[in-house]
Design a protein around this motif. Structure first.
Motif: not given
Length: 217
Positions: A114-115, A201-206
């Motif tokens: 992820w990094a 946690s890993f979050e994705i927002m559009v």
């Protein structure tokens, strides 16, 4: 998306919660849905309401100067404004984000992967097209992301209810015409209220950008 983190801080004055063009905790934001509907069918950002009930408010002080004001709904929709001053009188940018995906790493390998994605020139994922790095430009093959603490308030007593440590990068893609869609990729660390153990946690927002005439409160 945001669970309790590291307990409560020392008391702060009630005035610590600014109103950004009348947007603040406890108020309703009315949106002009043409702000995103005009961008066409290729848009991944999908929001079927024109009102946001603000139930939490966050504040970030950037190390290089400036402030990020965040306003959340119970569904984790995020209305965000960037300003040169803490009171939000000199707003330079307004955006609206919705959650796309949330995941927990299974181990060190997932964290490292992820990094690497946060540093990369482009970003994509299941169900998503390719986005190019927006912050710092995309000339460099690798770019360090931005890290900061966010103080989040659930009420107006002026005391942050939790602090969230985030490392993130903003990506974007061009749409037909002059449209643009944003993608915010985040690594955040929360504290589990029961075990007192930190959870990553890993979050994705559009999201999309808003002009001052496309919302009111």
């Amino acid at each position: 998306m945001f669970s309790k983190l590291f307990g409560r801080k020392d008391a702060a004055p009630a005035s610590a919660l600014p109103a950004i063009r009348n947007v603040t905790l406890g108020r309703t934001v009315w949106l002009d849905t043409l702000a995103w509907r005009r961008l066409g069918d290729d848009l991944k950002f999908a929001l079927d309401t024109d009102t946001l009930e603000i139930t939490a408010q966050g504040l970030v002080e950037l190390r290089e100067g400036g402030f990020v004001h965040r306003f959340y709904t119970d569904d984790n929709i995020m209305f965000q404004a960037v300003s040169d001053d803490r009171d939000g009188q000199r707003v330079t940018d307004v955006t609206l984000f919705i959650p796309w995906d949330s995941a927990y790493p299974g181990g060190r390998a997932d964290e490292e992967a992820w990094a690497k994605r946060l540093r990369a020139r482009t970003f994509t994922g299941p169900g998503l097209p390719e986005y190019r790095r927006d912050w710092f430009g995309d000339e460099a093959e690798s770019q360090e992301p931005v890290s900061f603490w966010e103080d989040v308030h659930d009420d107006r007593d002026g005391i942050p209810d939790r602090r969230i440590f985030q490392t993130c990068m903003l990506f974007s893609r061009d749409l037909p015409g002059d449209g643009r869609e944003l993608l915010l990729a985040i690594q955040q660390e929360n504290e589990n209220e029961d075990t007192r153990q930190r959870e990553m946690s890993f979050e994705i927002m559009v999201g999309v950008a808003l002009s001052v005439g496309e919302f009111r409160a």
